[in-house]
Scaffold this motif. Structure first.
Motif, PDB file in Angstrom:
ATOM      1  N   GLN A   1      44.571  38.277  16.483  1.00 56.62           N
ATOM      2  CA  GLN A   1      43.535  37.877  17.485  1.00 56.62           C
ATOM      3  C   GLN A   1      43.799  38.049  18.797  1.00 56.62           C
ATOM      4  OE1 GLN A   1      41.002  36.647  15.680  1.00 56.62           O
ATOM      5  NE2 GLN A   1      39.714  36.012  16.923  1.00 56.62           N
ATOM      6  N   VAL A   2      42.826  38.690  19.486  1.00 56.66           N
ATOM      7  CA  VAL A   2      42.688  38.904  20.849  1.00 56.66           C
ATOM      8  C   VAL A   2      41.519  37.883  21.679  1.00 56.66           C
ATOM      9  CG1 VAL A   2      42.334  40.476  22.860  1.00 56.66           C
ATOM     10  CG2 VAL A   2      43.482  41.143  20.488  1.00 56.66           C
ATOM     11  N   GLN A   3      41.762  37.460  22.760  1.00 51.29           N
ATOM     12  CA  GLN A   3      40.785  36.681  23.282  1.00 51.29           C
ATOM     13  C   GLN A   3      40.789  37.236  24.481  1.00 51.29           C
ATOM     14  OE1 GLN A   3      42.292  32.684  23.426  1.00 51.29           O
ATOM     15  NE2 GLN A   3      40.841  31.925  21.822  1.00 51.29           N
ATOM     16  N   LEU A   4      39.588  37.541  25.051  1.00 52.28           N
ATOM     17  CA  LEU A   4      39.010  37.996  26.323  1.00 52.28           C
ATOM     18  C   LEU A   4      38.550  37.186  27.160  1.00 52.28           C
ATOM     19  CD1 LEU A   4      37.981  41.317  24.666  1.00 52.28           C
ATOM     20  CD2 LEU A   4      40.333  40.935  25.686  1.00 52.28           C
ATOM     21  N   VAL A   5      38.810  37.206  28.298  1.00 48.36           N
ATOM     22  CA  VAL A   5      37.950  36.228  29.503  1.00 48.36           C
ATOM     23  C   VAL A   5      37.593  37.056  30.516  1.00 48.36           C
ATOM     24  CG1 VAL A   5      38.135  34.250  30.842  1.00 48.36           C
ATOM     25  CG2 VAL A   5      39.226  34.257  28.518  1.00 48.36           C
ATOM     26  N   GLU A   6      36.253  37.292  30.852  1.00 52.08           N
ATOM     27  CA  GLU A   6      35.715  37.785  31.902  1.00 52.08           C
ATOM     28  C   GLU A   6      35.767  37.001  33.206  1.00 52.08           C
ATOM     29  OE1 GLU A   6      33.713  39.421  28.532  1.00 52.08           O
ATOM     30  OE2 GLU A   6      34.097  37.641  29.369  1.00 52.08           O
ATOM     31  N   SER A   7      35.910  37.815  34.458  1.00 45.97           N
ATOM     32  CA  SER A   7      35.464  36.788  35.742  1.00 45.97           C
ATOM     33  C   SER A   7      35.279  38.093  36.727  1.00 45.97           C
ATOM     34  CB  SER A   7      36.784  36.174  36.190  1.00 45.97           C
ATOM     35  OG  SER A   7      37.895  36.976  36.236  1.00 45.97           O
ATOM     36  N   GLY A   8      34.568  37.306  37.949  1.00 50.12           N
ATOM     37  CA  GLY A   8      34.241  38.329  39.066  1.00 50.12           C
ATOM     38  C   GLY A   8      32.970  38.373  39.261  1.00 50.12           C
ATOM     39  N   GLY A   9      32.012  37.947  38.163  1.00 48.47           N
ATOM     40  CA  GLY A   9      30.673  37.973  38.398  1.00 48.47           C
ATOM     41  C   GLY A   9      30.107  37.159  39.338  1.00 48.47           C
ATOM     42  N   GLY A  10      28.710  37.527  39.811  1.00 50.44           N
ATOM     43  CA  GLY A  10      28.215  36.754  40.816  1.00 50.44           C
ATOM     44  C   GLY A  10      26.953  37.354  41.352  1.00 50.44           C
ATOM     45  N   LEU A  11      26.443  36.754  42.525  1.00 51.42           N
ATOM     46  CA  LEU A  11      25.258  37.297  43.217  1.00 51.42           C
ATOM     47  C   LEU A  11      25.513  38.030  44.455  1.00 51.42           C
ATOM     48  CD1 LEU A  11      21.934  37.087  43.570  1.00 51.42           C
ATOM     49  CD2 LEU A  11      22.618  35.035  45.028  1.00 51.42           C
ATOM     50  N   VAL A  12      25.131  39.319  44.243  1.00 58.49           N
ATOM     51  CA  VAL A  12      25.348  40.229  45.596  1.00 58.49           C
ATOM     52  C   VAL A  12      24.134  41.077  45.978  1.00 58.49           C
ATOM     53  CG1 VAL A  12      25.832  42.249  43.973  1.00 58.49           C
ATOM     54  CG2 VAL A  12      26.820  42.192  46.118  1.00 58.49           C
ATOM     55  N   GLN A  13      23.949  41.453  47.177  1.00 58.95           N
ATOM     56  CA  GLN A  13      22.676  42.192  47.527  1.00 58.95           C
ATOM     57  C   GLN A  13      22.891  43.624  47.259  1.00 58.95           C
ATOM     58  OE1 GLN A  13      22.489  41.394  51.932  1.00 58.95           O
ATOM     59  NE2 GLN A  13      20.691  39.862  51.440  1.00 58.95           N
ATOM     60  N   ALA A  14      21.704  44.321  46.969  1.00 62.75           N
ATOM     61  CA  ALA A  14      21.648  45.550  46.535  1.00 62.75           C
ATOM     62  C   ALA A  14      22.543  46.441  47.740  1.00 62.75           C
ATOM     63  CB  ALA A  14      20.347  46.052  46.428  1.00 62.75           C
ATOM     64  N   GLY A  15      23.392  47.491  47.159  1.00 59.04           N
ATOM     65  CA  GLY A  15      24.241  48.145  48.207  1.00 59.04           C
ATOM     66  C   GLY A  15      25.768  47.517  48.299  1.00 59.04           C
ATOM     67  N   GLY A  16      25.864  46.381  47.494  1.00 60.11           N
ATOM     68  CA  GLY A  16      27.310  45.600  47.766  1.00 60.11           C
ATOM     69  C   GLY A  16      28.182  46.033  46.729  1.00 60.11           C
ATOM     70  N   SER A  17      29.288  45.452  46.545  1.00 60.75           N
ATOM     71  CA  SER A  17      30.265  45.557  45.529  1.00 60.75           C
ATOM     72  C   SER A  17      30.574  44.366  45.106  1.00 60.75           C
ATOM     73  CB  SER A  17      31.352  46.339  46.272  1.00 60.75           C
ATOM     74  OG  SER A  17      30.916  47.401  46.938  1.00 60.75           O
ATOM     75  N   LEU A  18      31.191  44.519  43.667  1.00 59.17           N
ATOM     76  CA  LEU A  18      31.759  43.635  42.901  1.00 59.17           C
ATOM     77  C   LEU A  18      33.145  43.928  41.915  1.00 59.17           C
ATOM     78  CD1 LEU A  18      28.712  41.371  41.324  1.00 59.17           C
ATOM     79  CD2 LEU A  18      30.684  40.531  42.910  1.00 59.17           C
ATOM     80  N   ARG A  19      33.859  43.204  41.949  1.00 57.15           N
ATOM     81  CA  ARG A  19      35.144  43.754  40.906  1.00 57.15           C
ATOM     82  C   ARG A  19      35.216  42.760  39.578  1.00 57.15           C
ATOM     83  NH1 ARG A  19      41.620  43.420  41.210  1.00 57.15           N
ATOM     84  NH2 ARG A  19      42.127  45.420  40.274  1.00 57.15           N
ATOM     85  N   LEU A  20      34.756  43.174  38.607  1.00 56.79           N
ATOM     86  CA  LEU A  20      34.937  42.512  37.594  1.00 56.79           C
ATOM     87  C   LEU A  20      36.355  42.534  36.967  1.00 56.79           C
ATOM     88  CD1 LEU A  20      31.641  43.058  35.440  1.00 56.79           C
ATOM     89  CD2 LEU A  20      32.316  41.372  37.576  1.00 56.79           C
ATOM     90  N   SER A  21      36.984  41.367  36.498  1.00 54.57           N
ATOM     91  CA  SER A  21      38.326  41.294  35.607  1.00 54.57           C
ATOM     92  C   SER A  21      38.157  41.024  34.245  1.00 54.57           C
ATOM     93  CB  SER A  21      39.315  40.504  36.481  1.00 54.57           C
ATOM     94  OG  SER A  21      39.404  40.924  37.630  1.00 54.57           O
ATOM     95  N   CYS A  22      38.931  41.408  33.442  1.00 52.81           N
ATOM     96  CA  CYS A  22      38.999  40.879  31.970  1.00 52.81           C
ATOM     97  C   CYS A  22      40.580  40.676  31.686  1.00 52.81           C
ATOM     98  CB  CYS A  22      38.461  41.876  30.938  1.00 52.81           C
ATOM     99  SG  CYS A  22      38.458  41.487  29.353  1.00 52.81           S
ATOM    100  N   ALA A  23      40.726  39.235  31.429  1.00 52.14           N
ATOM    101  CA  ALA A  23      42.120  39.039  30.977  1.00 52.14           C
ATOM    102  C   ALA A  23      42.210  38.837  29.573  1.00 52.14           C
ATOM    103  CB  ALA A  23      42.390  37.658  31.571  1.00 52.14           C
TER     104      ALA A  23
END
Length: 127
Positions: A1-23
């Motif tokens: 069994q594998v459990q996956l947990v995402e993080s790093g989402g949010g609100l950003v303006q167009a043209g911006g950047s985000l980095r999502l992580s999955c542990a």
């Protein structure tokens, strides 16, 4: 069994950047191909990016090619999605998924070929 947990989402303006992580839990992380999918309101979930077990091969949907980068760190049991030049159309819940290794290769962009899924993280891009 594998459990996956995402993080790093949010609100950003167009043209911006985000980095999502999955542990990922478990000791066999390096044996899984990993993928990112997303689901926008009122739309089906769609493929975004995937990475091979070693990290040597990456795959992208045409809509994100050149803007998103998938990577993984097998020592940390983690996969990442770096997103730049974000657009309002990128607004969605982003899901991390793991594909168990099989002798017969399975498509890496097809949802039903993934065996484990995270709960998702919301990304909202404002115009």
């Amino acid at each position: 069994q594998v459990q996956l947990v995402e993080s790093g989402g949010g609100l950003v303006q167009a043209g911006g950047s985000l980095r999502l992580s999955c542990a990922a839990s478990g000791r066999a992380f390096s044996s899984y191909a990993m993928g990112w999918f997303r689901q926008a309101p009122g739309k089906d979930r769609e493929f975004v990016a995937a990475i091979s077990r070693s990290g040597g091969s990456t795959y992208y949907a045409d809509s994100v090619k050149g803007r998103f980068t998938i990577s993984r760190d097998n020592a940390k049991n983690a996969v990442y999605l770096q997103m730049i030049s974000l657009k309002p159309d990128d607004t969605a819940v982003y899901y991390c998924a793991a594909q168990i290794f099989t002798v017969a290769a399975r498509p890496i962009s097809r949802q039903r070929d993934y065996d484990y899924w995270g709960q998702g993280t919301q990304v909202t891009v404002s115009s």
